[in-house]
Motif scaffolding. Structure first.
Motif, mmCIF file in Angstrom:
data_model
loop_
_atom_site.group_PDB
_atom_site.id
_atom_site.type_symbol
_atom_site.label_atom_id
_atom_site.label_comp_id
_atom_site.label_asym_id
_atom_site.label_seq_id
_atom_site.Cartn_x
_atom_site.Cartn_y
_atom_site.Cartn_z
ATOM 1 N N GLY A 1 0.803 -1.222 0.000
ATOM 2 C CA GLY A 1 0.000 0.000 0.000
ATOM 3 C C GLY A 1 0.832 1.264 0.000
ATOM 4 O O GLY A 1 0.423 2.280 0.555
ATOM 5 N N VAL A 2 1.999 1.217 -0.624
ATOM 6 C CA VAL A 2 2.886 2.381 -0.663
ATOM 7 C C VAL A 2 2.574 3.201 -1.909
ATOM 8 O O VAL A 2 2.477 2.647 -3.009
ATOM 9 N N ASP A 3 2.404 4.501 -1.750
ATOM 10 C CA ASP A 3 2.062 5.308 -2.915
ATOM 11 C C ASP A 3 3.250 5.419 -3.864
ATOM 12 O O ASP A 3 4.401 5.151 -3.511
ATOM 13 N N THR A 4 2.949 5.828 -5.088
ATOM 14 C CA THR A 4 3.957 5.814 -6.150
ATOM 15 C C THR A 4 5.123 6.755 -5.860
ATOM 16 O O THR A 4 6.254 6.483 -6.266
ATOM 17 N N GLU A 5 4.864 7.879 -5.195
ATOM 18 C CA GLU A 5 5.938 8.819 -4.888
ATOM 19 C C GLU A 5 6.999 8.164 -4.007
ATOM 20 O O GLU A 5 8.205 8.261 -4.270
ATOM 21 N N LEU A 6 6.552 7.458 -2.961
ATOM 22 C CA LEU A 6 7.507 6.812 -2.058
ATOM 23 C C LEU A 6 8.163 5.609 -2.723
ATOM 24 O O LEU A 6 9.345 5.330 -2.493
ATOM 25 N N ALA A 7 7.412 4.904 -3.544
ATOM 26 C CA ALA A 7 7.995 3.785 -4.263
ATOM 27 C C ALA A 7 9.116 4.262 -5.173
ATOM 28 O O ALA A 7 10.183 3.644 -5.259
ATOM 29 N N ALA A 8 8.871 5.388 -5.859
ATOM 30 C CA ALA A 8 9.902 5.941 -6.735
ATOM 31 C C ALA A 8 11.099 6.413 -5.916
ATOM 32 O O ALA A 8 12.252 6.236 -6.310
ATOM 33 N N ALA A 9 10.831 7.032 -4.753
ATOM 34 C CA ALA A 9 11.920 7.512 -3.900
ATOM 35 C C ALA A 9 12.782 6.369 -3.408
ATOM 36 O O ALA A 9 14.007 6.504 -3.280
ATOM 37 N N SER A 10 12.165 5.207 -3.159
ATOM 38 C CA SER A 10 12.934 4.052 -2.666
ATOM 39 C C SER A 10 13.917 3.552 -3.711
ATOM 40 O O SER A 10 14.948 2.970 -3.379
ATOM 41 N N ARG A 11 13.602 3.796 -4.990
ATOM 42 C CA ARG A 11 14.483 3.345 -6.066
ATOM 43 C C ARG A 11 15.536 4.369 -6.449
ATOM 44 O O ARG A 11 16.543 4.043 -7.075
#
Length: 465
Positions: free
Chosen positions: A9-19
Motif C-alpha cells: 500500500g505504498v504510494d507511487t511517490e515513495l515507491a519511486a523515492a525508494s528506487r
C-alpha cells in the motif's frame, strides 16, 4: 486518494523515492533513526536481514528493496516518509503551507516576510529528499530578493535554480525573473542571452504556447527595446499577441497588449498606445495578479504623460492608483520606484516642483542596484532643476544620466537623453552646447559624420541658382 503501488500500500511517490534515493543519504538517515530509538543493528535487523547487511545499508553501500524498508520503518516506529524523505507527511504539509503563506506575502507586497518564510522553508526542505519543495522555496526566495532590490543575490539564486531543471511553469517563471533582473541591473547582454536561451528551449520542447512563455517573450522584447533594437522588439510583441490570442488567456493577452502599447509609445505613437494599454487593463481587471495590474496602471500613467498634449491630471490619478496597488503586490522596489518617478513627473507638469523633488528623493533610494532607474532619476532631477531656472544644475544631472546609460550600453536611451539635454540647452540659449548634445544623440544611435561633408551652400551636390 493517493495512487497505490504494490501489496504494501505504498504510494507511487515513495515507491519511486525508494528506487532513486542516494544510498549514502538513506544509510545516514537509518543510522540516526536507529540511534535515536536506542536500538542495536541486530535489533533493527530482527529476522528480516543480517546484521552485516544492516551495517552495509548504514554505510551507504546497499540500497534495500521497498519491502525491507517498510519493515525497518515499522520496527523503528517511524513513517516510511521519514525514512525516504527525511520528514513526515504532516511535516511536509506544514512546510508547504508555510511556503504558500510566503508566496502570498510576496504577492501582497510584503517581500521581507516572504523572504523570511521562504528561507525557513528552504532550509528545512534542504534536509529532506523533497526536491520539489526545495526548488519551489528557492524560487520564492529569489523572487523576494528581487522584490527587495537585492538583484545580484536574486540572480545567483535564479541561475542555480535553472541549472539542470527541465522546463516547466516554475522553470519559465524563474527564466522570466532572471531576464528581468539582468535587465534591471543594466546587464542587457546577459538579459538577452537568458531570454533567448529560455525561449529556444521552450520552443524546442513545444512549450512556447503557455502563458509563461508569452510573458517571457514580452520580457525579452523589453530587453531588445532597451538595447535600441525597436524593430525586433515590436516583432516579438506582435508574435506574442498572436500567441496570446490563440491561448485565450486573459493574463497572456494583457501582457502582450501591454508591451505592444509600450512599443507604440516609444516610437512616438502615444495615441495608438493608450487604447492598447486600456485593453490590457480591462483584461487584467478580472485577474488576481495585482502586480501586473498595478504595473499596467503605472505604464498607462507614463503614456498619459507622454501624450500630446500631456494629460498630467489623468496620469497622476493612474499612477497614484498604481502606487497603492504596488504596495499590495509582489512588485519589486525598483518597479515601485519607477512608478514614483513617473508620479513625480506628473506632479512637475502640474506645477509643483517641490513635491516632485520629494517624490524623486523617495524613488532614488532603490536606484543603487538599478542603473536604468538611476538614469531616469538623474533625468528627472535635471528637469526639476530646469523648471527652477538652474541651467547648470540641469546640465550636470542630464550628463549624469547619459554617463550611466552609455556605461551599460543602453544606447537608445542615452540618445534620447542627449536629445533632451540638447533641447534644454537650446532653451537656455546655449546654442553651441546644444549642437554638441544633438551630435552626441546621433552618435549614440550609430550615426556618424561622413568623411566628406556635403551640405554647405555652393558645394558639390547642393542645388545652386
Amino acid at each position: 486518494m493517493r495512487e497505490q503501488d504494490g501489496p504494501d500500500g505504498v504510494d507511487t511517490e515513495l515507491a519511486a523515492a525508494s528506487r532513486s534515493i542516494d544510498p549514502a543519504l538513506l544509510g545516514e538517515r537509518l543510522r540516526n533513526l536507529r540511534v535515536a530509538a536506542g536500538m542495536t543493528q541486530g535489533a533493527l535487523a530482527g529476522g528480516d536481514a543480517s546484521v552485516a547487511y544492516i551495517s552495509r545499508i548504514e554505510a551507504g553501500t546497499r540500497r534495500p528493496d521497498l519491502g525491507l524498508l517498510v519493515t525497518l520503518a515499522k520496527r523503528l516506529g517511524v513513517s516510511l516518509e521519514e525514512v525516504l524523505l527525511g520528514v513526515s507527511r504532516d511535516r511536509r504539509a506544514e512546510l508547504r503551507l508555510a511556503l504558500d503563506y510566503a508566496d502570498l506575502a510576496l504577492r501582497s507586497g510584503n517581500a521581507a516576510d516572504a523572504l523570511a518564510g521562504a528561507t525557513d522553508v528552504h532550509e528545512a526542505a534542504a534536509e529532506t529528499s523533497d526536491h520539489e519543495l526545495v526548488r519551489e522555496s528557492a524560487l520564492v526566495t529569489a523572487l523576494a530578493l528581487e522584490s527587495l532590490g537585492h538583484l545580484d543575490d536574486a540572480i545567483i539564486d535564479l541561475e542555480r535554480l535553472l541549472e539542470g531543471e527541465e522546463p516547466s511553469a516554475r522553470w519559465t517563471r524563474a527564466a522570466i525573473a532572471l531576464t528581468r533582473c539582468y535587465r534591471e541591473s543594466g546587464d542587457l547582454v546577459r538579459a538577452t542571452e537568458a531570454g533567448e536561451q529560455a525561449t529556444a528551449r521552450l520552443r524546442a520542447l513545444g512549450l512556447d504556447g503557455s502563458d509563461e512563455a508569452v510573458q517571457l517573450a514580452v520580457t525579452l522584447a523589453s530587453v531588445y527595446f532597451e538595447r535600441g533594437d525597436t524593430r525586433h522588439a515590436v516583432r516579438l510583441c506582435r508574435t506574442a499577441i498572436g500567441r496570446a490570442e490563440e491561448l485565450g488567456s486573459a493574463k497572456a493577452k494583457a501582457s502582450a497588449y501591454w508591451n505592444a502599447s509600450i512599443m507604440e509609445s516609444e516610437q512616438g505613437r502615444v495615441e495608438a498606445a493608450i487604447p492598447l494599454a486600456r485593453r490590457a487593463l480591462a483584461l487584467l481587471e478580472s485577474d488576481d495578479d495585482n502586480r501586473n495590474l498595478a504595473r499596467l496602471h503605472s505604464q498607462l500613467g507614463m503614456f498619459l504623460i507622454s501624450s500630446e498634449p500631456p494629460d498630467a491630471a489623468g496620469a497622476k490619478e493612474s499612477l497614484e492608483r498604481a502606487a497603492t496597488a504596488l504596495e499590495w503586490s509582489s512588485a519589486t522596489a525598483v518597479e515601485r520606484s519607477y512608478n514614483t518617478v513617473a508620479l513625480a513627473r506628473s506632479v512637475l507638469l502640474l506645477g509643483d516642483p517641490d513635491a516632485a523633488d520629494r517624490l524623486l528623493e523617495e524613488a532614488s533610494a532603490a536606484a543603487g542596484s538599478a542603473p536604468l532607474l538611476a538614469a531616469d532619476c538623474a533625468l528627472l532631477r535635471g528637469q526639476i532643476r530646469g523648471v527652477r531656472g538652474d541651467g547648470e544644475g540641469a546640465r550636470a544631472a542630464y550628463l549624469d544620466a547619459v554617463q550611466i546609460l552609455t556605461g551599460i550600453g543602453a544606447d537608445r536611451s542615452a540618445a534620447q537623453m542627449w536629445f533632451d539635454l540638447g533641447t534644454l540647452l537650446d532653451q537656455l540659449g546655449e546654442a553651441a552646447a546644444a549642437v554638441t548634445a544633438f551630435r552626441s544623440a546621433a552618435a549614440s544611435t550609430g550615426l556618424a559624420v561622413p568623411r566628406t561633408v556635403i551640405g554647405t551652400v555652393g558645394t558639390v551636390g547642393t542645388p545652386t541658382a
